[in-house]
Motif scaffolding. Structure first.
Motif, PDB file in Angstrom:
ATOM      1  N   ALA A   1       0.826  -1.206   0.000  1.00  0.00           N
ATOM      2  CA  ALA A   1       0.000   0.000   0.000  1.00  0.00           C
ATOM      3  C   ALA A   1       0.859   1.254   0.000  1.00  0.00           C
ATOM      4  O   ALA A   1       0.503   2.271  -0.614  1.00  0.00           O
ATOM      5  CB  ALA A   1      -0.932  -0.005   1.211  1.00  0.00           C
ATOM      6  N   GLN A   2       1.991   1.206   0.683  1.00  0.00           N
ATOM      7  CA  GLN A   2       2.895   2.356   0.725  1.00  0.00           C
ATOM      8  C   GLN A   2       3.724   2.457  -0.554  1.00  0.00           C
ATOM      9  O   GLN A   2       3.899   3.548  -1.105  1.00  0.00           O
ATOM     10  CB  GLN A   2       3.818   2.229   1.935  1.00  0.00           C
ATOM     11  N   ALA A   3       4.224   1.323  -1.038  1.00  0.00           N
ATOM     12  CA  ALA A   3       5.095   1.353  -2.206  1.00  0.00           C
ATOM     13  C   ALA A   3       4.321   1.636  -3.494  1.00  0.00           C
ATOM     14  O   ALA A   3       4.873   2.221  -4.434  1.00  0.00           O
ATOM     15  CB  ALA A   3       5.832   0.016  -2.335  1.00  0.00           C
ATOM     16  N   PHE A   4       3.052   1.237  -3.550  1.00  0.00           N
ATOM     17  CA  PHE A   4       2.250   1.424  -4.756  1.00  0.00           C
ATOM     18  C   PHE A   4       1.103   2.391  -4.502  1.00  0.00           C
ATOM     19  O   PHE A   4      -0.014   2.211  -5.000  1.00  0.00           O
ATOM     20  CB  PHE A   4       1.713   0.077  -5.247  1.00  0.00           C
ATOM     21  N   ALA A   5       1.389   3.433  -3.719  1.00  0.00           N
ATOM     22  CA  ALA A   5       0.338   4.388  -3.362  1.00  0.00           C
ATOM     23  C   ALA A   5      -0.218   5.106  -4.581  1.00  0.00           C
ATOM     24  O   ALA A   5      -1.409   5.438  -4.627  1.00  0.00           O
ATOM     25  CB  ALA A   5       0.887   5.411  -2.360  1.00  0.00           C
ATOM     26  N   LEU A   6       0.612   5.362  -5.573  1.00  0.00           N
ATOM     27  CA  LEU A   6       0.148   6.055  -6.774  1.00  0.00           C
ATOM     28  C   LEU A   6      -0.787   5.166  -7.586  1.00  0.00           C
ATOM     29  O   LEU A   6      -1.866   5.602  -8.011  1.00  0.00           O
ATOM     30  CB  LEU A   6       1.341   6.490  -7.627  1.00  0.00           C
ATOM     31  N   TYR A   7      -0.407   3.918  -7.783  1.00  0.00           N
ATOM     32  CA  TYR A   7      -1.233   3.004  -8.573  1.00  0.00           C
ATOM     33  C   TYR A   7      -2.506   2.632  -7.822  1.00  0.00           C
ATOM     34  O   TYR A   7      -3.571   2.481  -8.432  1.00  0.00           O
ATOM     35  CB  TYR A   7      -0.438   1.749  -8.907  1.00  0.00           C
ATOM     36  N   ALA A   8      -2.406   2.469  -6.498  1.00  0.00           N
ATOM     37  CA  ALA A   8      -3.552   2.045  -5.684  1.00  0.00           C
ATOM     38  C   ALA A   8      -4.270   3.224  -5.053  1.00  0.00           C
ATOM     39  O   ALA A   8      -4.931   3.073  -4.027  1.00  0.00           O
ATOM     40  CB  ALA A   8      -3.083   1.070  -4.601  1.00  0.00           C
ATOM     41  N   ASN A   9      -4.147   4.395  -5.639  1.00  0.00           N
ATOM     42  CA  ASN A   9      -4.796   5.574  -5.095  1.00  0.00           C
ATOM     43  C   ASN A   9      -6.312   5.416  -5.102  1.00  0.00           C
ATOM     44  O   ASN A   9      -6.892   4.879  -6.046  1.00  0.00           O
ATOM     45  CB  ASN A   9      -4.402   6.802  -5.916  1.00  0.00           C
ATOM     46  N   GLU A  10      -6.943   5.881  -4.015  1.00  0.00           N
ATOM     47  CA  GLU A  10      -8.395   5.849  -3.837  1.00  0.00           C
ATOM     48  C   GLU A  10      -8.948   4.438  -3.682  1.00  0.00           C
ATOM     49  O   GLU A  10     -10.147   4.224  -3.818  1.00  0.00           O
ATOM     50  CB  GLU A  10      -9.117   6.569  -4.982  1.00  0.00           C
ATOM     51  N   THR A  11      -8.099   3.466  -3.412  1.00  0.00           N
ATOM     52  CA  THR A  11      -8.592   2.128  -3.103  1.00  0.00           C
ATOM     53  C   THR A  11      -8.973   2.059  -1.635  1.00  0.00           C
ATOM     54  O   THR A  11      -8.626   2.931  -0.830  1.00  0.00           O
ATOM     55  CB  THR A  11      -7.527   1.062  -3.409  1.00  0.00           C
ATOM     56  N   ALA A  12      -9.687   0.990  -1.269  1.00  0.00           N
ATOM     57  CA  ALA A  12     -10.132   0.849   0.118  1.00  0.00           C
ATOM     58  C   ALA A  12      -8.949   0.661   1.064  1.00  0.00           C
ATOM     59  O   ALA A  12      -8.920   1.218   2.163  1.00  0.00           O
ATOM     60  CB  ALA A  12     -11.097  -0.331   0.227  1.00  0.00           C
ATOM     61  N   ILE A  13      -7.949  -0.110   0.652  1.00  0.00           N
ATOM     62  CA  ILE A  13      -6.803  -0.339   1.530  1.00  0.00           C
ATOM     63  C   ILE A  13      -5.990   0.930   1.714  1.00  0.00           C
ATOM     64  O   ILE A  13      -5.388   1.152   2.773  1.00  0.00           O
ATOM     65  CB  ILE A  13      -5.919  -1.488   0.985  1.00  0.00           C
ATOM     66  N   HIS A  14      -5.953   1.779   0.704  1.00  0.00           N
ATOM     67  CA  HIS A  14      -5.248   3.060   0.834  1.00  0.00           C
ATOM     68  C   HIS A  14      -5.934   3.933   1.873  1.00  0.00           C
ATOM     69  O   HIS A  14      -5.266   4.663   2.615  1.00  0.00           O
ATOM     70  CB  HIS A  14      -5.198   3.767  -0.516  1.00  0.00           C
ATOM     71  N   ASP A  15      -7.258   3.865   1.961  1.00  0.00           N
ATOM     72  CA  ASP A  15      -7.967   4.631   2.983  1.00  0.00           C
ATOM     73  C   ASP A  15      -7.628   4.118   4.382  1.00  0.00           C
ATOM     74  O   ASP A  15      -7.486   4.898   5.324  1.00  0.00           O
ATOM     75  CB  ASP A  15      -9.480   4.541   2.753  1.00  0.00           C
TER      76      ASP A  15
END
Length: 547
Positions: A474-488
């Motif tokens: 989640a930290q390393a791919f924050a740009l790709y996984a932006n606005e996902t549930a795990i990012h929240d």
């Protein structure tokens, strides 16, 4: 707006079923024959644990693909997504904690109870120990939650209502919000303007609120998992591709004759007899003086010798596939160490068995090359994206986005591969570190010879490390996984949690992981090729049984 993607739903169901089959295969592949047709409850727990670990890792790329069911221009709050990933994340993390700290310890206590006891006595034994475990963990978690279970958000206060322009201190970026110009000289006109919603002289503040208890459990589990993940993954990033390539280099080049097989089998039998003699001596010392430090050291060494003997026995099976291995030498030693005989491989069709052996080593070579590329890509990505602020390059984030532009499934598949690779290096590091680590014993899993308590223990380690894997991704791919549930979950709450936020904000665990990567490489460089390069099967036996 609807964002349903029925293809994604079908893929999710199929992958979920494949995860269960994978867990069942691993159980059968590693299970000791002593546990056949018994220990059903521990087996169910192992299958659930392995399945949950696979589901949790693969839920991340599913979360990213799920967000793409709606256009990026549409806010998530206005989009009806295909899968309720936030609820699934919470369910996976809570189930992870229940299995790791409740179900697995109970299954281990039940399995390790006295075999002469009745079923009721074994259940009572397990319940008593489980109650003590739950109370201990519950008190630790409850006290921490009561004292520091808060999220702290840094906020920049705004002053609502019209205020003098002078409060901006010369900052003219909000001129459009100002009104009511005065009359007279320019300075007076400027000073007489009133502006709305400006910072004024208010200092930055900390907004503090109570964290939800499920999220706090997730944070504590991930922090405990990082203590294992940073060590195991640090070693595994180097060891996994290197060992696969070493296995290929040291592969057997041809089968051996029956006379050569008999000669080598006699050598294994002599080593097994020597181990048996040492075990008998250790048993006498245990009865006389107990388990002293010297005794425990000797016992660990004899365990390692037994593992080496088992490895050489399987290597002998590979070069003489037409034999049906009896493992008499191993069973003789294991009976005196309260272990059971592992199964052998029947080798009913020698030609087919040898062809599969050759193919397996070439697959290992391919796996080693792919693993080397993935390890290097991971390390480069962390340096470029996490260790420098602002990031030098999004690197893998851009790679996944580009693949999504070609075909959405490509980016998701590559994303899943990089996430799942972290679990592979963690398992490899767990078995590579050794038999003794810090305050507990690592119980290595052996094909066809792993008892259920060892399998339960390793399942718990994998489940703990899975939490750290998800946070790291989640930290390393924050740009790709932006606005996902795990990012929240990770970006909005856990990264600002009292007591542990600096560990994640300052990348303390990631730096420690890189320390173990560097230490592993340094050890290999100091030892040199003569120490870490795998010796070929033929040279190994020639050196062991010369004369």
């Amino acid at each position: 707006m609807a964002g349903f993607n029925w293809f994604l739903i079908v893929v999710t169901v199929v992958v979920a079923a494949l995860a269960v089959l994978t867990a069942l295969y691993m159980l059968v592949h590693y299970m000791h024959p002593e546990d056949k047709n018994q220990a059903w409850f521990p087996k169910i727990v192992v299958i659930m644990g392995i399945t949950l670990a696979i589901w949790t890792v693969l839920l991340f790329p599913l979360d990213a693909a799920n967000r793409k069911a709606c256009s990026p221009d549409v806010p998530v709050s206005y989009c009806t997504l295909t899968i309720p990933t936030l609820q699934l994340w919470l369910a996976c993390f809570i189930a992870n904690a229940v299995l790791t700290f409740i179900a697995i310890p109970f299954a281990m206590f039940y399995y390790e109870a006295d075999s002469d006891s009745t079923t009721g006595q074994r259940w009572m034994h397990a319940l008593l120990w489980e109650a003590a475990t739950v109370v201990t963990f519950g008190l630790i978690l409850g006290i921490c939650y009561a004292l520091v279970g808060y999220v702290e958000y840094p906020v920049a206060p705004l002053s609502s209502g019209f205020s003098p322009m002078t409060a901006l201190h010369g900052n003219a970026t909000l001129v459009d919000t100002c009104a009511m110009p005065g009359t007279g000289p320019a300075d007076t006109v400027y000073a007489g303007r009133l502006c709305d919603a400006i910072n004024g002289d208010l200092a930055p503040q900390i907004w503090k609120q109570r964290c939800s208890f499920p999220v706090y459990i997730i944070a504590m589990s991930a922090t405990a998992g990082w203590l294992l993940f940073m060590v195991f993954a640090g070693v595994g990033f180097v060891a996994l591709p290197l060992d696969l390539i070493r296995d290929f280099i040291g592969r057997p080049k041809a089968t051996i004759t029956h006379s050569e097989y008999i000669k080598r089998a006699k050598g294994l039998g002599a080593r097994a007899k020597a181990i048996k003699d040492v075990v008998d001596t250790l048993k006498k010392e245990e009865r006389a003086d107990g388990r002293s430090r010297k005794w425990r050291g000797a016992f660990r060494r004899i365990q390692q010798q037994l593992l080496d003997l088992e490895t050489d026995s399987r290597a002998l099976e590979l070069v003489f596939p037409q034999a049906r291995p009896s493992h008499l030498c191993l069973s003789l030693a294991r009976q005196h160490m309260n272990e059971k005989q592992p199964y052998g491989w029947t080798g009913e069709d020698p030609g087919y068995a040898w062809a599969m052996t050759v193919m397996s080593f070439y697959l290992k070579a391919l796996g080693g090359l792919v693993g080397g590329v993935l390890s290097v890509a991971w390390m480069v990505h962390v340096v470029l994206y996490l260790f420098v602020y602002p990031p030098i390059s999004p690197f893998l984030n851009s790679f996944f986005i580009t693949l999504d532009g070609v075909f959405p499934l490509f980016g998701t598949a590559a994303f899943a591969l990089f996430c799942f690779y972290l679990i592979a290096v963690t398992v490899k590091g767990c078995t590579k570190v050794g038999l003794f680590l810090l305050l507990f014993t690592v119980r290595p899993m052996r094909v066809g010879a792993t008892l259920m308590n060892d399998m339960l223990f390793n399942t718990a380690l994998v489940l703990l490390a899975t939490n750290a894997v998800i946070q790291f991704c989640a930290q390393a791919f924050a740009l790709y996984a932006n606005e996902t549930a795990i990012h929240d979950i990770w970006g909005d709450q856990i990264l600002h949690l009292m007591g542990i936020k600096y560990l994640y904000q300052l990348n303390v665990f990631v730096y420690c992981m890189f320390f173990f990567i560097a230490a592993t490489i340094l050890v290999l460089m100091i030892c040199g090729p003569a120490k870490w390069k795998r010796v070929s099967q033929e040279d190994r036996f020639a050196a062991a049984y010369a004369g």
